[in-house]
Scaffold this active site. Structure first.
Site, short mmCIF file in Angstrom:
data_model
loop_
_atom_site.label_atom_id
_atom_site.label_comp_id
_atom_site.label_asym_id
_atom_site.label_seq_id
_atom_site.Cartn_x
_atom_site.Cartn_y
_atom_site.Cartn_z
N PRO A 1 0.80 -1.22 0.00
CA PRO A 1 0.00 0.00 0.00
C PRO A 1 0.84 1.28 0.00
O PRO A 1 1.87 1.37 0.64
CB PRO A 1 -0.83 -0.10 1.28
CG PRO A 1 -0.12 -1.08 2.13
CD PRO A 1 0.58 -2.02 1.21
N ASN A 2 0.35 2.22 -0.78
CA ASN A 2 0.88 3.58 -0.90
C ASN A 2 2.19 3.68 -1.67
O ASN A 2 2.66 4.78 -1.93
CB ASN A 2 1.02 4.24 0.48
CG ASN A 2 -0.31 4.40 1.16
OD1 ASN A 2 -1.26 4.90 0.56
ND2 ASN A 2 -0.41 3.96 2.40
N ARG B 1 4.63 11.56 -2.28
CA ARG B 1 4.25 11.69 -0.87
C ARG B 1 5.48 11.57 0.02
O ARG B 1 6.35 10.74 -0.23
CB ARG B 1 3.21 10.64 -0.47
CG ARG B 1 3.72 9.20 -0.53
CD ARG B 1 2.68 8.18 -0.13
NE ARG B 1 2.55 7.99 1.28
CZ ARG B 1 3.22 7.06 1.98
NH1 ARG B 1 4.06 6.25 1.40
NH2 ARG B 1 3.02 6.95 3.28
N TYR C 1 10.73 9.14 1.84
CA TYR C 1 10.78 8.07 0.85
C TYR C 1 11.54 8.43 -0.43
O TYR C 1 11.74 7.56 -1.28
CB TYR C 1 9.36 7.63 0.49
CG TYR C 1 8.59 7.13 1.68
CD1 TYR C 1 8.98 5.98 2.35
CD2 TYR C 1 7.49 7.82 2.17
CE1 TYR C 1 8.29 5.52 3.46
CE2 TYR C 1 6.79 7.37 3.28
CZ TYR C 1 7.20 6.22 3.92
OH TYR C 1 6.51 5.77 5.01
N ASN D 1 8.30 -5.08 -0.43
CA ASN D 1 8.07 -3.92 0.41
C ASN D 1 6.58 -3.94 0.70
O ASN D 1 5.77 -3.52 -0.12
CB ASN D 1 8.48 -2.62 -0.28
CG ASN D 1 8.36 -1.42 0.64
OD1 ASN D 1 7.66 -1.47 1.64
ND2 ASN D 1 9.03 -0.34 0.29
N ALA E 1 2.88 -0.63 5.19
CA ALA E 1 2.31 -0.72 6.53
C ALA E 1 1.93 -2.14 6.94
O ALA E 1 1.92 -2.47 8.13
CB ALA E 1 1.09 0.20 6.64
N GLU F 1 12.68 -8.74 2.77
CA GLU F 1 11.83 -7.61 3.17
C GLU F 1 12.63 -6.32 2.95
O GLU F 1 13.79 -6.23 3.36
CB GLU F 1 11.45 -7.76 4.64
CG GLU F 1 10.60 -6.65 5.18
CD GLU F 1 10.31 -6.82 6.67
OE1 GLU F 1 10.38 -5.80 7.38
OE2 GLU F 1 10.05 -7.96 7.12
N HIS G 1 12.66 -1.89 2.96
CA HIS G 1 12.09 -0.60 3.35
C HIS G 1 12.98 0.50 2.82
O HIS G 1 14.22 0.41 2.94
CB HIS G 1 11.98 -0.48 4.87
CG HIS G 1 11.15 -1.57 5.47
ND1 HIS G 1 9.78 -1.54 5.44
CD2 HIS G 1 11.51 -2.72 6.08
CE1 HIS G 1 9.32 -2.65 6.02
NE2 HIS G 1 10.35 -3.37 6.40
N ARG H 1 12.28 6.09 12.97
CA ARG H 1 10.92 6.59 12.82
C ARG H 1 10.09 6.24 14.05
O ARG H 1 10.62 5.95 15.11
CB ARG H 1 10.33 6.02 11.53
CG ARG H 1 11.19 6.45 10.32
CD ARG H 1 10.61 6.11 9.01
NE ARG H 1 9.33 6.81 8.85
CZ ARG H 1 8.41 6.43 7.98
NH1 ARG H 1 8.60 5.38 7.22
NH2 ARG H 1 7.28 7.10 7.87
#
Length: 142
Positions: A11-12, A19, A24, A75, A78, A99, A101, A108
């Protein structure tokens, strides 16, 4: 036979470059994918890309990788922090998953420190921006 790699984004991630660019980066997903495609092809590997904002679609795609794909760069966005469904799909697929990121999750919010996916992945790479994807691809190509 050429290695077959899938790059899966949750997502996103379709909003990369638009964004929270301070977190990012400025590169959009298409640019990241183009670089990965070039690297994979230079290594003689086949690569495919999938992005979805829906958990069920991601689960289905990961399941479809079983016996068809040699490695996954994932990735999960969330979903990394709470999706037992994705974790179970990774386990069932029996495909090595890295995985990924873009940001350093440990710099964060505290809720990002935990991954329910990491225990069923062969590795985790975070904090290197778009290079996180490239590093994951390199690991799977070896």
């Amino acid at each position: 036979m050429a290695k077959r790699i899938a790059v899966i984004n949750g997502p996103n991630l379709n909003m990369l470059g638009q964004r929270e660019t301070d977190v990012y980066g400025m590169q959009d997903l298409e640019t990241i994918n183009a670089g990965l495609k070039t690297r994979a092809h230079n290594a003689g590997a086949d690569i495919e890309f999938f992005q979805s904002n829906g958990e069920g679609e991601l689960v289905t795609f990961i399941q479809q990788c079983r016996k068809r794909i040699d490695g996954i760069v994932l990735n999960a966005g969330a979903y990394t922090h709470y999706s037992v469904a994705l974790r179970d799909a990774i386990s069932a697929a029996e495909v090595p998953v890295v995985e990924v990121h873009l940001s350093n999750v440990y710099k964060r919010e505290a809720f990002r420190y935990s991954s329910v996916l990491a225990p069923v992945c062969v590795g985790v790479i975070s904090g290197f921006g778009a290079d996180s994807y490239r590093l994951a691809l390199e690991a799977l190509l070896r």
